[in-house]
Design a protein around this motif. Structure first.
Motif, PDB file in Angstrom:
ATOM      1  N   ARG A 110       0.836  -1.217   0.000  1.00 57.45           N
ATOM      2  CA  ARG A 110       0.000   0.000   0.000  1.00 57.45           C
ATOM      3  C   ARG A 110       0.864   1.259   0.000  1.00 57.45           C
ATOM      4  NH1 ARG A 110      -5.751  -0.751   2.252  1.00 57.45           N
ATOM      5  NH2 ARG A 110      -6.046  -2.908   1.692  1.00 57.45           N
ATOM      6  N   LEU A 111       1.917   1.222   0.799  1.00 53.52           N
ATOM      7  CA  LEU A 111       2.806   2.394   0.832  1.00 53.52           C
ATOM      8  C   LEU A 111       3.481   2.594  -0.530  1.00 53.52           C
ATOM      9  CD1 LEU A 111       4.410   2.061   4.387  1.00 53.52           C
ATOM     10  CD2 LEU A 111       2.713   3.729   3.614  1.00 53.52           C
ATOM     11  N   GLU A 112       3.784   1.474  -1.170  1.00 48.18           N
ATOM     12  CA  GLU A 112       4.397   1.564  -2.498  1.00 48.18           C
ATOM     13  C   GLU A 112       3.403   2.176  -3.497  1.00 48.18           C
ATOM     14  OE1 GLU A 112       6.737  -1.992  -3.242  1.00 48.18           O
ATOM     15  OE2 GLU A 112       6.260  -1.656  -5.358  1.00 48.18           O
ATOM     16  N   ARG A 113       2.169   1.697  -3.443  1.00 47.04           N
ATOM     17  CA  ARG A 113       1.152   2.252  -4.355  1.00 47.04           C
ATOM     18  C   ARG A 113       0.949   3.749  -4.079  1.00 47.04           C
ATOM     19  NH1 ARG A 113      -1.109  -2.770  -3.846  1.00 47.04           N
ATOM     20  NH2 ARG A 113      -2.593  -2.309  -2.198  1.00 47.04           N
ATOM     21  N   PHE A 114       0.961   4.096  -2.805  1.00 45.47           N
ATOM     22  CA  PHE A 114       0.770   5.505  -2.445  1.00 45.47           C
ATOM     23  C   PHE A 114       1.848   6.382  -3.094  1.00 45.47           C
ATOM     24  CE2 PHE A 114       1.637   9.188   0.242  1.00 45.47           C
ATOM     25  CZ  PHE A 114       0.386   9.761   0.296  1.00 45.47           C
ATOM     26  N   SER A 115       3.090   5.878  -3.078  1.00 41.06           N
ATOM     27  CA  SER A 115       4.188   6.687  -3.632  1.00 41.06           C
ATOM     28  C   SER A 115       4.216   6.639  -5.151  1.00 41.06           C
ATOM     29  CB  SER A 115       5.539   6.175  -3.118  1.00 41.06           C
ATOM     30  OG  SER A 115       5.550   6.239  -1.741  1.00 41.06           O
ATOM     31  N   GLN A 116       3.874   5.469  -5.707  1.00 41.59           N
ATOM     32  CA  GLN A 116       4.059   5.316  -7.156  1.00 41.59           C
ATOM     33  C   GLN A 116       2.898   5.837  -7.999  1.00 41.59           C
ATOM     34  OE1 GLN A 116       5.166   1.281  -7.863  1.00 41.59           O
ATOM     35  NE2 GLN A 116       7.272   1.646  -7.229  1.00 41.59           N
ATOM     36  N   LEU A 117       1.702   5.832  -7.439  1.00 39.25           N
ATOM     37  CA  LEU A 117       0.555   6.254  -8.248  1.00 39.25           C
ATOM     38  C   LEU A 117       0.496   7.777  -8.299  1.00 39.25           C
ATOM     39  CD1 LEU A 117      -2.136   3.648  -7.167  1.00 39.25           C
ATOM     40  CD2 LEU A 117      -0.923   3.776  -9.339  1.00 39.25           C
ATOM     41  N   GLN A 118       1.284   8.326  -9.204  1.00 37.40           N
ATOM     42  CA  GLN A 118       1.205   9.765  -9.461  1.00 37.40           C
ATOM     43  C   GLN A 118       1.371   9.995 -10.955  1.00 37.40           C
ATOM     44  OE1 GLN A 118       4.833  12.026  -8.268  1.00 37.40           O
ATOM     45  NE2 GLN A 118       4.900  10.482  -6.669  1.00 37.40           N
ATOM     46  N   TYR A 119       0.758  11.048 -11.436  1.00 39.09           N
ATOM     47  CA  TYR A 119       0.622  11.232 -12.879  1.00 39.09           C
ATOM     48  C   TYR A 119       0.945  12.668 -13.257  1.00 39.09           C
ATOM     49  CZ  TYR A 119      -2.220   7.155 -11.769  1.00 39.09           C
ATOM     50  OH  TYR A 119      -2.657   5.962 -11.265  1.00 39.09           O
ATOM     51  N   GLU A 120       1.642  12.803 -14.387  1.00 36.78           N
ATOM     52  CA  GLU A 120       1.877  14.137 -14.942  1.00 36.78           C
ATOM     53  C   GLU A 120       0.745  14.453 -15.899  1.00 36.78           C
ATOM     54  OE1 GLU A 120       4.409  16.168 -14.136  1.00 36.78           O
ATOM     55  OE2 GLU A 120       5.112  14.632 -12.733  1.00 36.78           O
ATOM     56  N   ARG A 121       0.114  15.560 -15.707  1.00 32.15           N
ATOM     57  CA  ARG A 121      -0.948  15.972 -16.631  1.00 32.15           C
ATOM     58  C   ARG A 121      -1.004  17.490 -16.664  1.00 32.15           C
ATOM     59  NH1 ARG A 121      -6.023  13.527 -18.730  1.00 32.15           N
ATOM     60  NH2 ARG A 121      -7.400  15.265 -19.123  1.00 32.15           N
ATOM     61  N   VAL A 122      -1.124  18.015 -17.875  1.00 28.53           N
ATOM     62  CA  VAL A 122      -1.150  19.467 -18.122  1.00 28.53           C
ATOM     63  C   VAL A 122      -0.137  20.209 -17.253  1.00 28.53           C
ATOM     64  CG1 VAL A 122      -3.476  19.555 -19.053  1.00 28.53           C
ATOM     65  CG2 VAL A 122      -3.195  19.781 -16.604  1.00 28.53           C
ATOM     66  N   GLY A 123       1.073  19.636 -17.191  1.00 29.01           N
ATOM     67  CA  GLY A 123       2.149  20.314 -16.466  1.00 29.01           C
ATOM     68  C   GLY A 123       2.049  20.196 -14.954  1.00 29.01           C
ATOM     69  N   LEU A 124       1.113  19.411 -14.459  1.00 33.64           N
ATOM     70  CA  LEU A 124       0.949  19.267 -13.010  1.00 33.64           C
ATOM     71  C   LEU A 124       1.194  17.821 -12.607  1.00 33.64           C
ATOM     72  CD1 LEU A 124      -2.446  21.165 -12.691  1.00 33.64           C
ATOM     73  CD2 LEU A 124      -0.218  22.064 -12.034  1.00 33.64           C
TER      74      LEU A 124
END
Ligand code: SF4
Length: 448
Positions: A110-124
């Motif tokens: 879960r901690l791994e998913r928390f850190s890894q699930l991030q996305y670049e979109r429209v410069g954010l």
């Protein structure tokens, strides 16, 4: 805000010094009244006037911060019922649930998913915000060890979940410096939670079984000097929770009812066992008016749409979503790579950069500030024309990055190619496709 612009103006120094960023005190007063300026921008307001203005300008829903530093999450501070009236201010935080009865591998994943699930979109960067650590074992040492592990794994904000003050106290030993949210004060533990919140300067969530009880508890807390409060009206069905969110927002904004003038926490994780249903419930509270949304787990296919929904709901409807002007390198370009130019409307940037990426041809994309307008609109408005494009191309530094001097302009701006050849005599102007979808085929034929 209770005071009008003129009433605020009467309390200002009236020297028109301009240090607040606008030329006159009257303009500053009008901005303050419209919520477009902060009182702190004027250094010359008397203490007496400041006190009056602060009281009058306090948002009807108090802003509350959880965590510290770059990952601190600010929730609340809302001033309108509906986004189109002005805008929503502080996006809700998404929290993942971790309990102290989970085995180590589950906690780690879960901690791994928390850190890894991030996305670049429209410069954010879109990512979740909080880890909610829940006591299920009743074992203070075990809880403290888990909180410690969460703290070491990320610099995110933390929610400590237990109704036992001794367990919360153990959690605070591990992470008080992170300013976690204490969840939750109830009728039974209010006194101890008040002390814990005050001793550690932490925000505290209040859980009740109905709005009346919630009102009584928040009144007691504020009377005891605790003001950073998050509300949980205790509802665990979608309908009830939805109604409560609207009642709370309406009481705070329309009735100026201070005991309910705080952000809320909603727990879709306690409303269903079906992960997809849980995501749908969470999506309701992104729009209606969750401050913190606790999910039982994160999966990319449900978290990503929620993050995008949050982005959309919390953009300012009166301002186009814009990307920062500059040179964007896609797939590691070199001195022979194609150079394309487009406008800084975020959707345009997002689509064009996506099409370039899918072509697998490393490229430079010049994104020009057109105040967030798309290619056709900005061209029609005279903002994406040769006179404006040429100075940007000269100044942005792209000439130092490539050997060739070929610039691909959007097909919809083809009428500017002649003007650009005059303004940029060292550059060859190529007219690209009118539709972004045709960019991959077009740049595959690129020769420097
Ligand atoms: Fe007036 Fe203060 Fe702004 Fe100066 S900084 S113009 S005194 S409001």
């Amino acid at each position: 805000m209770a005071l009008t612009g003129i009433e605020i103006f009467k309390l200002l120094p009236k020297t028109n010094c301009g240090e607040c960023g606008v030329p006159t005190c009257l303009a500053f007063a009008m901005n303050l009244a419209a919520g477009r300026a902060e009182l702190s921008a004027c250094p010359y307001i008397s203490e007496e006037a400041k006190a009056k203005l602060e009281e009058a300008s306090a948002p009807p829903i108090r802003p509350v911060t959880i965590g510290i530093g770059d990952r601190a999450l600010k929730v609340g501070g809302e001033t309108v019922m509906f986004r189109h009236e002005k805008r929503f201010e502080n996006p809700p935080g998404f929290a993942i649930l971790i309990t102290d009865t989970m085995d180590e591998s589950e906690v780690n994943s879960r901690l791994e998913r928390f850190s890894q699930l991030q996305y670049e979109r429209v410069g954010l960067t879109l990512r979740p915000d909080l880890v909610a650590v829940k006591d299920e074992s009743g074992d203070a040492e075990r809880f403290e060890a888990l909180v410690n592990k969460v703290k070491q794994s990320s610099d995110c904000g933390i929610i400590l979940m237990s109704t036992n003050p001794d367990i919360l106290s153990a959690g605070l030993k591990a992470c008080a410096d992170r300013k976690p949210l204490l969840y939750a004060a109830t009728e039974d533990n209010l006194e101890r939670l008040t002390d814990l919140a005050k001793e550690n300067s932490c925000p505290v969530a209040v859980k009740a079984s109905n709005l009346e009880e919630l009102t009584q508890l928040t009144t007691k807390l504020t009377e005891a000097g605790v003001n950073d409060i998050v509300l949980d009206p205790g509802s665990r069905t979608l309908r009830r929770a939805y109604e409560n969110q609207i009642w709370i927002r309406s009481a705070a904004l329309n009735k100026k009812f201070r005991p309910l003038g705080f952000p809320t926490i909603v727990l879709p994780c306690e409303m269903t066992d079906d992960p997809m249903k849980e995501a749908v419930i969470a999506s309701v509270f992104v729009a209606k008016y969750g401050g913190i949304i606790v999910l039982s787990d994160f999966q990319g296919e449900s978290l990503f749409p929620l993050l995008v929904e949050r982005l959309n709901i919390y953009t300012d409807p009166q301002r186009p979503l814009a990307t920062t002007q500059g040179i964007y390198e896609i797939s590691g370009p070199d001195e022979n790579s194609p150079v394309l130019i487009t406008t800084n409307f975020s959707l345009t940037y997002f689509l064009v950069s996506g099409y370039i990426e899918s072509s697998k041809i490393p490229s430079y994309l010049l994104v020009m500030d057109t105040e967030g307008l798309s290619v056709m609109t900005s061209w029609a408005a005279g903002k994406f024309v040769a006179d404006a494009i040429a100075p940007f191309v000269k100044k942005c530094g792209i000439a130092d990055k490539v050997k060739h001097h070929k610039l691909i302009i959007p097909g919809h701006a083809a009428a500017e190619s002649g003007g650009l050849e005059e303004e940029l005599p060292d550059w060859e102007i190529l007219v690209g496709p009118r539709e972004g979808a045709h960019i991959p085929a077009y740049i595959k034929t690129w020769k420097p």
